[in-house]
Design a protein around this motif. Structure first.
Motif, mmCIF file in Angstrom:
data_model
loop_
_atom_site.group_PDB
_atom_site.id
_atom_site.type_symbol
_atom_site.label_atom_id
_atom_site.label_comp_id
_atom_site.label_asym_id
_atom_site.label_seq_id
_atom_site.Cartn_x
_atom_site.Cartn_y
_atom_site.Cartn_z
ATOM 1 N N LYS A 158 0.817 -1.215 0.000
ATOM 2 C CA LYS A 158 0.000 0.000 0.000
ATOM 3 C C LYS A 158 0.848 1.260 0.000
ATOM 4 O O LYS A 158 0.368 2.327 -0.374
ATOM 5 N N LEU A 159 2.106 1.173 0.438
ATOM 6 C CA LEU A 159 2.959 2.349 0.567
ATOM 7 C C LEU A 159 4.049 2.345 -0.495
ATOM 8 O O LEU A 159 4.383 1.311 -1.065
ATOM 9 N N GLY A 160 4.630 3.542 -0.728
ATOM 10 C CA GLY A 160 5.788 3.655 -1.609
ATOM 11 C C GLY A 160 5.471 3.337 -3.052
ATOM 12 O O GLY A 160 4.326 3.234 -3.477
ATOM 13 N N VAL A 161 6.534 3.175 -3.842
ATOM 14 C CA VAL A 161 6.367 2.906 -5.262
ATOM 15 C C VAL A 161 5.726 1.548 -5.488
ATOM 16 O O VAL A 161 4.981 1.346 -6.451
ATOM 17 N N GLN A 162 5.983 0.578 -4.591
ATOM 18 C CA GLN A 162 5.337 -0.719 -4.729
ATOM 19 C C GLN A 162 3.819 -0.583 -4.652
ATOM 20 O O GLN A 162 3.086 -1.221 -5.407
ATOM 21 N N GLY A 163 3.349 0.254 -3.729
ATOM 22 C CA GLY A 163 1.919 0.472 -3.606
ATOM 23 C C GLY A 163 1.338 1.161 -4.824
ATOM 24 O O GLY A 163 0.242 0.825 -5.288
ATOM 25 N N LEU A 164 2.062 2.160 -5.368
ATOM 26 C CA LEU A 164 1.587 2.866 -6.560
ATOM 27 C C LEU A 164 1.463 1.904 -7.740
ATOM 28 O O LEU A 164 0.469 1.914 -8.472
ATOM 29 N N ILE A 165 2.480 1.078 -7.930
ATOM 30 C CA ILE A 165 2.452 0.136 -9.051
ATOM 31 C C ILE A 165 1.342 -0.889 -8.872
ATOM 32 O O ILE A 165 0.635 -1.244 -9.824
ATOM 33 N N HIS A 166 1.137 -1.360 -7.640
ATOM 34 C CA HIS A 166 0.080 -2.342 -7.410
ATOM 35 C C HIS A 166 -1.291 -1.745 -7.669
ATOM 36 O O HIS A 166 -2.166 -2.393 -8.265
ATOM 37 N N ARG A 167 -1.517 -0.510 -7.237
ATOM 38 C CA ARG A 167 -2.818 0.109 -7.471
ATOM 39 C C ARG A 167 -3.061 0.353 -8.953
ATOM 40 O O ARG A 167 -4.195 0.295 -9.426
ATOM 41 N N ALA A 168 -1.969 0.631 -9.709
ATOM 42 C CA ALA A 168 -2.121 0.931 -11.131
ATOM 43 C C ALA A 168 -2.235 -0.314 -11.982
ATOM 44 O O ALA A 168 -2.938 -0.319 -12.991
ATOM 45 N N THR A 169 -1.537 -1.389 -11.600
ATOM 46 C CA THR A 169 -1.427 -2.539 -12.494
ATOM 47 C C THR A 169 -1.779 -3.867 -11.856
ATOM 48 O O THR A 169 -1.830 -4.885 -12.556
ATOM 49 N N LYS A 170 -1.979 -3.891 -10.520
ATOM 50 C CA LYS A 170 -2.184 -5.126 -9.750
ATOM 51 C C LYS A 170 -0.928 -5.992 -9.691
ATOM 52 O O LYS A 170 -0.981 -7.132 -9.222
ATOM 53 N N VAL A 171 0.205 -5.473 -10.179
ATOM 54 C CA VAL A 171 1.476 -6.180 -10.052
ATOM 55 C C VAL A 171 1.953 -6.073 -8.605
ATOM 56 O O VAL A 171 2.066 -4.981 -8.055
ATOM 57 N N ASN A 172 2.227 -7.193 -7.974
ATOM 58 C CA ASN A 172 2.621 -7.226 -6.571
ATOM 59 C C ASN A 172 4.131 -7.408 -6.472
ATOM 60 O O ASN A 172 4.655 -8.492 -6.707
ATOM 61 N N LEU A 173 4.839 -6.328 -6.140
ATOM 62 C CA LEU A 173 6.289 -6.383 -5.972
ATOM 63 C C LEU A 173 6.693 -6.722 -4.545
ATOM 64 O O LEU A 173 7.871 -6.695 -4.209
ATOM 65 N N GLY A 174 5.722 -7.014 -3.706
ATOM 66 C CA GLY A 174 6.032 -7.277 -2.312
ATOM 67 C C GLY A 174 6.094 -5.993 -1.509
ATOM 68 O O GLY A 174 6.050 -4.884 -2.045
ATOM 69 N N LEU A 175 6.194 -6.126 -0.209
ATOM 70 C CA LEU A 175 6.223 -4.955 0.674
ATOM 71 C C LEU A 175 7.630 -4.391 0.773
ATOM 72 O O LEU A 175 8.603 -5.134 0.854
ATOM 73 N N SER A 176 7.724 -3.076 0.768
ATOM 74 C CA SER A 176 9.011 -2.423 0.976
ATOM 75 C C SER A 176 9.422 -2.541 2.437
ATOM 76 O O SER A 176 8.611 -2.890 3.307
ATOM 77 N N LYS A 177 10.680 -2.258 2.718
ATOM 78 C CA LYS A 177 11.157 -2.293 4.106
ATOM 79 C C LYS A 177 10.389 -1.300 4.952
ATOM 80 O O LYS A 177 10.031 -1.584 6.100
ATOM 81 N N ARG A 178 10.087 -0.132 4.391
ATOM 82 C CA ARG A 178 9.343 0.883 5.131
ATOM 83 C C ARG A 178 7.954 0.373 5.503
ATOM 84 O O ARG A 178 7.486 0.562 6.636
ATOM 85 N N GLU A 179 7.283 -0.308 4.561
ATOM 86 C CA GLU A 179 5.941 -0.794 4.853
ATOM 87 C C GLU A 179 5.970 -1.960 5.827
ATOM 88 O O GLU A 179 5.090 -2.083 6.680
ATOM 89 N N ARG A 180 6.981 -2.807 5.725
ATOM 90 C CA ARG A 180 7.076 -3.904 6.676
ATOM 91 C C ARG A 180 7.300 -3.370 8.092
ATOM 92 O O ARG A 180 6.731 -3.871 9.062
ATOM 93 N N THR A 181 8.141 -2.334 8.220
ATOM 94 C CA THR A 181 8.364 -1.723 9.525
ATOM 95 C C THR A 181 7.084 -1.079 10.052
ATOM 96 O O THR A 181 6.749 -1.196 11.236
ATOM 97 N N TYR A 182 6.366 -0.391 9.165
ATOM 98 C CA TYR A 182 5.090 0.224 9.542
ATOM 99 C C TYR A 182 4.118 -0.832 10.051
ATOM 100 O O TYR A 182 3.478 -0.661 11.099
ATOM 101 N N ASN A 183 4.002 -1.936 9.342
ATOM 102 C CA ASN A 183 3.089 -3.002 9.756
ATOM 103 C C ASN A 183 3.500 -3.598 11.097
ATOM 104 O O ASN A 183 2.640 -3.985 11.909
ATOM 105 N N GLN A 184 4.813 -3.696 11.345
ATOM 106 C CA GLN A 184 5.278 -4.211 12.629
ATOM 107 C C GLN A 184 4.905 -3.267 13.768
ATOM 108 O O GLN A 184 4.513 -3.715 14.857
ATOM 109 N N LEU A 185 5.011 -1.945 13.528
ATOM 110 C CA LEU A 185 4.616 -0.974 14.549
ATOM 111 C C LEU A 185 3.120 -1.087 14.846
ATOM 112 O O LEU A 185 2.699 -1.071 16.009
ATOM 113 N N VAL A 186 2.319 -1.189 13.784
ATOM 114 C CA VAL A 186 0.874 -1.314 13.974
ATOM 115 C C VAL A 186 0.553 -2.568 14.785
ATOM 116 O O VAL A 186 -0.284 -2.545 15.696
ATOM 117 N N ALA A 187 1.226 -3.674 14.458
ATOM 118 C CA ALA A 187 0.980 -4.920 15.181
ATOM 119 C C ALA A 187 1.332 -4.784 16.656
ATOM 120 O O ALA A 187 0.614 -5.292 17.534
#
Length: 449
Positions: A158-187
């Motif tokens: 959902k975040l960063g360039v990976q999120g932009l590409i996924h929203r535009a094309t449905k191509v899943n490049l996986g989560l960036s380090k920033r998003e993985r860290t964000y998800n860990q904080l939320v958890a």
């Protein structure tokens, strides 16, 4: 057409989101802009154009993609129409740095197929590739008689360039380090409470961000946690928590105490008559009259908390300045953790250290050892103050040091709106809330007062 001198993927082709709704592709021939109503559509148009170039030329194209924040994900578009994140060895050899933060499996197989029109006229569609035979085995619980034939679906970025590409094309490049860290904080923030937890925000000195931290942490907990979060103003000197949360100097704690003593608070509905809502955060205002607040002592605090904790399991307490007030023993005896406020100024840093020393010397060693320190970068200090040295000293004393950056919205001293905070401020408040939540990750770490 984008020209390439050899079969080696070009490293001169870049794609950037320059502003919402606009993506720019830069090559040796210059720049080409793709503008649409949304960023998602613009990125899709850009990638379709690149796909057409692949079909025309027959050689792989290396595309360096960047979002507004400057985050980079290198892509590789092949002559057969597949798009994948550039392999680690190619990234290291071409840009001189480590691979992107995706796991190795994210770069080992094509992650999308690009189908172009027969005429190669740029009408391309990007589709998800079929799962490979190397996909991990399903981990869901299943009946022995009914085998699970579904492959696990990777998390969509959902975040960063990976999120932009996924929203535009449905191509899943996986989560960036920033998003993985964000998800860990939320958890961590959402960690279920095994029992009641009360956290006090304290300091020997006023004006160094104690109430701001209490309000900021409260809003953060309330935003991410499914349960209700309660924050109380127990400052005997006309506390400002109501101003920082609700936006008005309201009275609440003294009328609530009187109602409890009269036997008039027997339900959550009764309690809510004395509280205010700041979004999903429940606020118990202090008293604008310092003399009214001054009368409260440790027993009064316990009386109020005995009722509040019937209905709330996460309670934050904004205290007054200093630790010698009559109410202080009741607060410190009844909390499970503390957050100590500090600033880079000499007296602001010394106040935090003295607070920790006082706690250690008066029977609250467990609170001092597990304290979270918030270092607010709000004071303008001279060049003679070594800010890095201040942070190092406080970090050595604290279980966690949270540095709150300068933020114009916080500096306004009005009601805090989480959506108006700078992204960096929201992030450090998440880190602070996660640090407090670490107290109940292991029940054995509770101070046990």
């Amino acid at each position: 057409m984008v020209s390439r001198s050899s079969s080696t993927p070009s490293t001169g082709l870049t794609a950037r989101v320059t502003q919402p709704g606009t993506a720019v592709l830069t090559s040796q021939q210059g720049e080409r802009s793709f503008t649409a109503a949304t960023t998602k559509t613009a990125i899709g148009d850009l990638l379709r154009y690149v796909a057409a170039e692949v079909a025309n030329d027959g050689r792989p194209i290396r595309v360096e993609t960047y979002d507004e924040a400057g985050d980079q994900v290198p892509l590789l578009v092949h002559h057969d129409g597949t798009v994948q994140q550039a392999p680690a060895d190619l990234i290291n050899s071409s840009v001189g740095g480590p691979a992107d933060d995706q796991p190795a499996s994210a770069t080992s197989e094509p992650i999308a197929a690009v189908a172009t029109s027969p005429a190669g006229g740029g009408q391309a569609a990007i589709e998800l590739a079929s799962p490979t035979q190397d996909s991990p085995a399903p981990s869901a619980i299943r009946s022995p008689a009914t085998p699970d034939i579904h492959r696990p679906r990777p998390a969509a970025p959902k975040l960063g360039v990976q999120g932009l590409i996924h929203r535009a094309t449905k191509v899943n490049l996986g989560l960036s380090k920033r998003e993985r860290t964000y998800n860990q904080l939320v958890a961590r923030i959402r960690t279920p409470l095994p029992q009641l937890h009360r956290c006090a925000f304290i300091s020997l000195k006023g004006g160094i961000g104690k109430t701001t931290s209490a309000a900021g942490f409260g809003h953060t907990f309330a935003h991410y946690r499914p349960d209700s979060v309660f924050v109380a103003d127990m400052n005997p000197d006309a506390g400002t928590l109501a101003k920082r949360t609700v936006g008005a100097p309201l009275a609440g704690v003294k009328p609530l105490l009187a109602a409890i003593q009269a036997g008039q608070v027997n339900s959550l509905t009764d309690l809510s008559r004395y509280t205010r809502a700041a979004g999903r955060l429940t606020v118990l205002p202090g008293d604008p009259d310092p003399q009214a607040g001054q009368a409260m002592d440790a027993d009064d605090f316990r009386t109020v908390m005995d009722v509040v904790q019937r209905y709330y399991s996460l309670i934050l307490i904004d205290t007054g300045d200093g630790v010698t007030r009559p109410i202080t023993p009741g607060i410190l005896d009844g909390v499970d953790s503390v957050v100590v406020a500090a600033t880079h100024s000499k007296d602001g840093a010394e106040a935090a250290i003295e607070t920790l020393d006082w706690l250690s010397g008066h029977g609250y060693e467990a609170l001092a050892n597990s304290a979270v320190v918030t270092l607010s970068a709000k004071d303008r200090v001279s060049k003679e103050i070594d800010k890095a040295a201040v942070a190092k000293i406080l970090d050595a004393r604290a279980a966690a040091l949270i540095t709150i950056p300068p933020d114009s919205h916080l500096a306004d001293a009005g009601a805090i709106d989480r959506d108006r905070l700078a992204p960096a401020t929201r992030r450090v408040l998440m880190e602070g809330a996660a640090a407090v939540a670490s107290h109940w990750a292991d029940i054995d770490q509770y101070p046990g007062h």
